[in-house]
Design a protein around this motif. Structure first.
Motif, short mmCIF file in Angstrom:
data_model
loop_
_atom_site.label_atom_id
_atom_site.label_comp_id
_atom_site.label_asym_id
_atom_site.label_seq_id
_atom_site.Cartn_x
_atom_site.Cartn_y
_atom_site.Cartn_z
N ALA A 7 0.83 -1.20 0.00
CA ALA A 7 0.00 0.00 0.00
C ALA A 7 0.87 1.26 0.00
O ALA A 7 0.57 2.23 -0.71
N ALA A 8 1.97 1.24 0.75
CA ALA A 8 2.86 2.39 0.78
C ALA A 8 3.54 2.59 -0.58
O ALA A 8 3.71 3.72 -1.03
N LEU A 9 3.89 1.50 -1.24
CA LEU A 9 4.50 1.61 -2.57
C LEU A 9 3.48 2.05 -3.61
O LEU A 9 3.80 2.81 -4.53
N ALA A 10 2.24 1.60 -3.48
CA ALA A 10 1.18 2.03 -4.39
C ALA A 10 0.93 3.53 -4.24
O ALA A 10 0.78 4.25 -5.24
N ALA A 11 0.90 4.02 -3.01
CA ALA A 11 0.72 5.45 -2.77
C ALA A 11 1.89 6.24 -3.35
O ALA A 11 1.71 7.32 -3.91
N LEU A 12 3.10 5.70 -3.22
CA LEU A 12 4.28 6.34 -3.81
C LEU A 12 4.14 6.43 -5.32
O LEU A 12 4.38 7.48 -5.92
N LEU A 13 3.77 5.33 -5.97
CA LEU A 13 3.63 5.32 -7.42
C LEU A 13 2.58 6.33 -7.88
O LEU A 13 2.80 7.08 -8.84
N LEU A 14 1.45 6.37 -7.20
CA LEU A 14 0.41 7.34 -7.55
C LEU A 14 0.91 8.76 -7.32
O LEU A 14 0.72 9.65 -8.16
N ARG A 15 1.55 8.99 -6.19
CA ARG A 15 2.06 10.33 -5.85
C ARG A 15 3.07 10.82 -6.89
O ARG A 15 3.00 11.96 -7.35
N LEU A 16 4.00 9.96 -7.27
CA LEU A 16 5.00 10.33 -8.29
C LEU A 16 4.34 10.59 -9.63
O LEU A 16 4.70 11.55 -10.34
N SER A 17 3.38 9.76 -10.00
CA SER A 17 2.67 9.94 -11.27
C SER A 17 1.93 11.27 -11.31
O SER A 17 2.02 12.02 -12.28
N LEU A 18 1.20 11.56 -10.25
CA LEU A 18 0.47 12.83 -10.18
C LEU A 18 1.44 14.02 -10.19
O LEU A 18 1.20 15.03 -10.86
N GLY A 19 2.53 13.89 -9.45
CA GLY A 19 3.51 14.97 -9.40
C GLY A 19 4.13 15.25 -10.75
O GLY A 19 4.26 16.41 -11.17
N VAL A 20 4.51 14.20 -11.46
CA VAL A 20 5.10 14.38 -12.79
C VAL A 20 4.07 14.97 -13.75
O VAL A 20 4.39 15.83 -14.58
N MET A 21 2.82 14.54 -13.64
CA MET A 21 1.77 15.11 -14.50
C MET A 21 1.60 16.60 -14.24
O MET A 21 1.46 17.40 -15.18
N PHE A 22 1.61 17.00 -12.98
CA PHE A 22 1.49 18.43 -12.68
C PHE A 22 2.70 19.20 -13.19
O PHE A 22 2.57 20.32 -13.69
N LEU A 23 3.89 18.62 -13.06
CA LEU A 23 5.08 19.30 -13.58
C LEU A 23 5.02 19.41 -15.11
O LEU A 23 5.41 20.43 -15.68
N ALA A 24 4.50 18.38 -15.77
CA ALA A 24 4.37 18.42 -17.22
C ALA A 24 3.38 19.50 -17.66
O ALA A 24 3.61 20.21 -18.63
#
Length: 143
Positions: A7-24
């Motif tokens: 669950a912690a790794l899934a939250a990390l993956l989602l968090r990184l994906s959302l963060g990169v999308m916002f940066l893009a």
């Protein structure tokens, strides 16, 4: 089977994906590609105050940085939702599919759902803990 580690790794993956999308969307597209002036002009052409374009570009960039680092993940996720509600309303008349002319509303609505999930999950693994960085004292027990 879900466990605390997955669950912690899934939250990390989602968090990184959302963060990169916002940066893009904020840093790369709105600031680096169109520039703040171009982004403000676009927002003005839609009938919004032009300064809102700069506010959105900077907010998306800061949200992206915070999410990638895992800083205030729950709050940042919730504070970013109004930006996506605005995007949804802007694209609502173009139909559902985002590949339609002018972009549809499917992508911003999915992004809202992903932000809500992130807010519920929290930081996940490998998040920066500001309390540790700024020297908050450890909790003390009453004697």
């Amino acid at each position: 089977m879900t466990n605390d580690r997955s669950a912690a790794l899934a939250a990390l993956l989602l968090r990184l994906s959302l963060g990169v999308m916002f940066l893009a969307h904020g840093l790369y597209m709105k600031i680096m590609t169109f520039g703040l002036t171009g982004t403000m002009g676009f927002f003005g052409s839609l009938g919004y105050p032009p300064v809102l374009g700069a506010v959105v570009a900077i907010a998306e960039t800061l949200a992206g940085i915070a999410l990638v680092l895992g800083i205030w993940t729950r709050a940042v996720s919730l504070l970013a939702v109004p930006i996506l509600i605005g995007a949804t309303l802007q694209h609502a008349g173009n139909g559902w599919v985002f590949s339609n002319a002018g972009g549809g509303w499917e992508f911003p609505v999915f992004w809202i759902a992903a932000l809500a999930v992130q807010a519920l999950l929290g930081d996940g693994a490998y998040a920066v803990k500001l309390k540790r960085l700024i020297g908050y004292p450890a909790a003390t027990r009453a004697a």
